[in-house]
Design a protein around this motif. Structure first.
Motif, PDB file in Angstrom:
ATOM      1  N   ASP A 104       2.540   2.893 -14.674  1.00 45.64           N
ATOM      2  CA  ASP A 104       3.708   2.092 -14.300  1.00 45.64           C
ATOM      3  C   ASP A 104       4.942   2.542 -15.078  1.00 45.64           C
ATOM      4  N   CYS A 105       4.776   2.811 -16.370  1.00 44.30           N
ATOM      5  CA  CYS A 105       5.899   3.299 -17.181  1.00 44.30           C
ATOM      6  C   CYS A 105       6.370   4.666 -16.690  1.00 44.30           C
ATOM      7  N   TYR A 160      -1.568  -6.796 -18.133  1.00 45.31           N
ATOM      8  CA  TYR A 160      -2.407  -5.713 -17.632  1.00 45.31           C
ATOM      9  C   TYR A 160      -3.870  -5.966 -17.986  1.00 45.31           C
ATOM     10  N   PRO A 161      -4.703  -6.239 -16.988  1.00 39.79           N
ATOM     11  CA  PRO A 161      -6.133  -6.469 -17.250  1.00 39.79           C
ATOM     12  C   PRO A 161      -6.798  -5.203 -17.790  1.00 39.79           C
ATOM     13  N   PHE A 181      -7.215   5.777 -14.126  1.00 39.67           N
ATOM     14  CA  PHE A 181      -6.175   6.768 -14.418  1.00 39.67           C
ATOM     15  C   PHE A 181      -6.180   7.858 -13.354  1.00 39.67           C
ATOM     16  N   ILE A 182      -7.365   8.287 -12.936  1.00 41.19           N
ATOM     17  CA  ILE A 182      -7.468   9.287 -11.874  1.00 41.19           C
ATOM     18  C   ILE A 182      -6.785   8.774 -10.606  1.00 41.19           C
ATOM     19  N   LYS A 183      -7.102   7.552 -10.233  1.00 46.38           N
ATOM     20  CA  LYS A 183      -6.530   6.965  -9.022  1.00 46.38           C
ATOM     21  C   LYS A 183      -5.016   6.823  -9.121  1.00 46.38           C
ATOM     22  N   ARG A 184      -4.542   6.216 -10.202  1.00 41.87           N
ATOM     23  CA  ARG A 184      -3.108   5.920 -10.310  1.00 41.87           C
ATOM     24  C   ARG A 184      -2.272   7.195 -10.420  1.00 41.87           C
ATOM     25  N   LEU A 185      -2.765   8.201 -11.149  1.00 38.22           N
ATOM     26  CA  LEU A 185      -1.973   9.419 -11.287  1.00 38.22           C
ATOM     27  C   LEU A 185      -1.955  10.198  -9.971  1.00 38.22           C
ATOM     28  N   ALA A 186      -3.066  10.177  -9.242  1.00 40.32           N
ATOM     29  CA  ALA A 186      -3.086  10.809  -7.924  1.00 40.32           C
ATOM     30  C   ALA A 186      -2.092  10.123  -6.994  1.00 40.32           C
ATOM     31  N   GLN A 187      -2.023   8.809  -7.048  1.00 40.44           N
ATOM     32  CA  GLN A 187      -1.054   8.068  -6.237  1.00 40.44           C
ATOM     33  C   GLN A 187       0.373   8.393  -6.651  1.00 40.44           C
TER      34      GLN A 187
END
Length: 245
Positions: free
Chosen positions: A100-101, A211-212, A136-142
């Motif tokens: 997000d940052c 953030y959970p 992290f894999i998911k969010r960075l790919a997005q």
């Protein structure tokens, strides 16, 4: 000083770091960043064991079993231009917080980096940014898919995070507000914003939201995102390029 721990790949990782950083710094289409989180900062009338600047000593509580808030500092450093951004979360250091940052930073400053096609990011293998952390894999790919950027992850070897360039910024911040009583969140933000790094003051932001922890992605959901993570054969955990599809 005790010698640093090493793993069998340590020397090879350092060679890759040096090679990747040099290549990034000489490519006009690549921007090299260094990212990392600092230890959480407790907010309240607490002693921070430093020497305060002033004629009279500041009086802190003689115990630290209560505090008003906790901040989670996350930094993004433009290595060659010495510009530093600090994002203060109020929850936990998670993959979602970090990406997000990164998204907020790029959205705000992409016009300053016209022509950039790849972010080369120096980082260590902290829990939230490990190369096997599913969220992290998911969010960075997005992130790559949304921005159209490639992201090259340049991991420093385990037990050697002190070599990550942004660690020097954290040392400068700690030295700057050493001894200061950070009574409020606003105090912490103002102190961080008034330090200097290579003659520049950092840009400081407060991140809202909770953030959970321990968010995981199922194997089936993760599979398409894994395809965007191109891992080197020699160092698949430490040398990775994430591409948009």
């Amino acid at each position: 000083m005790k010698p640093l721990k090493k793993i069998p790949e340590t020397d090879a990782i350092f060679e890759q770091v040096a090679s990747a950083n040099k290549a990034a710094d000489t490519d006009s289409k690549v921007l090299r960043l260094s990212i990392d989180s600092k230890a959480k900062v407790k907010i309240g009338n607490l002693s921070r064991k430093g020497k305060a600047r002033g004629l009279e000593a500041q009086q802190a509580d003689d115990h630290d079993d209560h505090w008003d808030a906790v901040l989670v500092p996350f930094g993004i450093l433009d290595v060659l231009n010495a510009q530093l951004w600090i994002y203060f979360g109020q929850s936990a250091e998670t993959s979602d917080f970090i990406v997000d940052c990164l998204e907020a930073w790029w959205q705000a400053h992409q016009d300053d980096y016209l022509g950039i096609e790849t972010l080369a990011i120096d980082l260590d293998g902290g829990a939230a940014v490990r190369s096997n952390r599913t969220q992290f894999i998911k969010r960075l790919a997005q992130f790559c898919q949304t921005t159209g950027l490639k992201v090259q992850l340049i991991y420093y070897p385990p037990y050697h995070s002190k070599y990550n360039p942004i660690e020097r910024c954290w040392a400068a911040l700690e030295n700057y507000w050493n001894g200061t009583i950070l009574n409020t969140i606003e105090d912490a933000l103002q102190w961080a914003a008034s330090m200097t790094w290579h003659g520049f003051e950092p840009l400081v932001h407060l991140v809202e939201g909770i953030y959970p922890k321990k968010v995981k992605v199922s194997k089936d959901e993760l599979e398409p995102y894994q395809q965007q993570w191109q891992r080197s054969e020699q160092l698949p955990k430490w040398d990775i390029t994430v591409v948009p599809l």
